[in-house]
Design a protein around this motif. Structure first.
Motif, PDB file in Angstrom:
ATOM      1  N   ALA A   1      26.296   1.426  -5.499  1.00  0.00           N
ATOM      2  CA  ALA A   1      26.778   1.646  -6.791  1.00  0.00           C
ATOM      3  C   ALA A   1      26.039   2.906  -7.384  1.00  0.00           C
ATOM      4  O   ALA A   1      26.670   3.733  -8.186  1.00  0.00           O
ATOM      5  CB  ALA A   1      26.701   0.572  -7.842  1.00  0.00           C
ATOM      6  N   SER A   2      24.690   3.054  -7.188  1.00  0.00           N
ATOM      7  CA  SER A   2      23.820   3.846  -7.716  1.00  0.00           C
ATOM      8  C   SER A   2      24.183   5.399  -7.069  1.00  0.00           C
ATOM      9  O   SER A   2      24.126   6.502  -7.519  1.00  0.00           O
ATOM     10  CB  SER A   2      22.433   3.563  -7.486  1.00  0.00           C
ATOM     11  OG  SER A   2      21.969   3.622  -6.031  1.00  0.00           O
ATOM     12  N   LEU A   3      24.428   5.358  -5.624  1.00  0.00           N
ATOM     13  CA  LEU A   3      24.753   6.471  -4.935  1.00  0.00           C
ATOM     14  C   LEU A   3      26.122   7.004  -5.359  1.00  0.00           C
ATOM     15  O   LEU A   3      26.212   8.263  -5.517  1.00  0.00           O
ATOM     16  CB  LEU A   3      24.434   6.394  -3.411  1.00  0.00           C
ATOM     17  CG  LEU A   3      23.267   5.984  -2.869  1.00  0.00           C
ATOM     18  CD1 LEU A   3      23.145   5.534  -1.539  1.00  0.00           C
ATOM     19  CD2 LEU A   3      21.979   7.202  -3.296  1.00  0.00           C
ATOM     20  N   LEU A   4      27.041   6.037  -5.415  1.00  0.00           N
ATOM     21  CA  LEU A   4      28.483   6.480  -5.916  1.00  0.00           C
ATOM     22  C   LEU A   4      28.330   7.112  -7.314  1.00  0.00           C
ATOM     23  O   LEU A   4      28.824   8.043  -7.809  1.00  0.00           O
ATOM     24  CB  LEU A   4      29.105   5.317  -5.827  1.00  0.00           C
ATOM     25  CG  LEU A   4      30.785   5.375  -5.872  1.00  0.00           C
ATOM     26  CD1 LEU A   4      31.118   6.573  -4.875  1.00  0.00           C
ATOM     27  CD2 LEU A   4      31.638   4.162  -5.795  1.00  0.00           C
ATOM     28  N   THR A   5      27.411   6.553  -8.439  1.00  0.00           N
ATOM     29  CA  THR A   5      27.315   7.086  -9.518  1.00  0.00           C
ATOM     30  C   THR A   5      26.713   8.444  -9.443  1.00  0.00           C
ATOM     31  O   THR A   5      27.120   9.377 -10.368  1.00  0.00           O
ATOM     32  CB  THR A   5      26.485   6.105 -10.355  1.00  0.00           C
ATOM     33  OG1 THR A   5      27.153   4.630 -10.502  1.00  0.00           O
ATOM     34  CG2 THR A   5      26.327   6.503 -11.719  1.00  0.00           C
TER      35      THR A   5
END
Length: 176
Positions: free
Chosen positions: A76-80
């Protein structure tokens, strides 16, 4: 005969189409909200495990904590981060043309870097010694609070867009 070439129009930077922008924005918002939710869950889990006296439950809680981080929070953090960069480059806001996208980028990168460097050691220490590792457990609670605050701040920046444009080419004051 002399021919005069017309000046070529300045090339515009590549922008996302409206449909592509909406699609990337949807993924960005869902990933960011998911990351915020995961941070809230890890806060509740870590706080609950802190007061748990049974070592087996403590270890299981931190194993679940690791699963949340590895399978949900990291993606989720990398996608964000990735979708945020795409939106910055593909829209009028730019990465460093306005204050708020640059601040969001710094918040996300710092949050990912701090978590990646500190959390694995704290989780391992908390798993190994259970209730004897109160320091590591309190650090993990602080890390979860840090996540909620930074992701919340990034969300606030997205909505209110404070600060205006960054003026990179300001002339230096001349001294006589």
């Amino acid at each position: 005969m002399i021919t005069i070439k017309k000046a070529q129009p300045k090339s515009r930077s590549r922008r996302l189409s409206a449909r592509a922008r909406r699609a990337v924005l949807l993924v960005h918002v869902v990933a960011g909200v998911g990351w915020l939710g995961i941070a809230a869950v890890t806060f509740a889990l870590t706080a609950a495990v802190l007061v748990e006296p049974e070592l087996g439950v403590v270890r299981a809680g931190y194993e679940f904590h690791e699963l949340l981080i590895g399978w949900l929070a990291r993606p989720a953090s990398l996608l964000t981060l990735g979708t945020g960069l795409i939106l910055s480059v593909g829209t009028k806001w730019g990465v460093a043309a306005h204050h708020w996208p640059l601040i969001k980028l710094v918040l996300v990168v710092v949050t990912i870097a701090i978590t990646a460097s500190l959390a694995p050691g704290w989780i391992a220490a908390a798993q190994a010694s259970g209730s004897q590792s109160v320091g590591a457990q309190v650090n993990l609670i602080g890390m979860a609070v840090f996540h909620v605050l930074t992701i919340g701040a990034a969300t606030w920046l997205s909505i209110y867009k404070p600060g205006g444009r960054i003026r990179w080419n300001l002339p230096y004051p001349r001294r006589i």
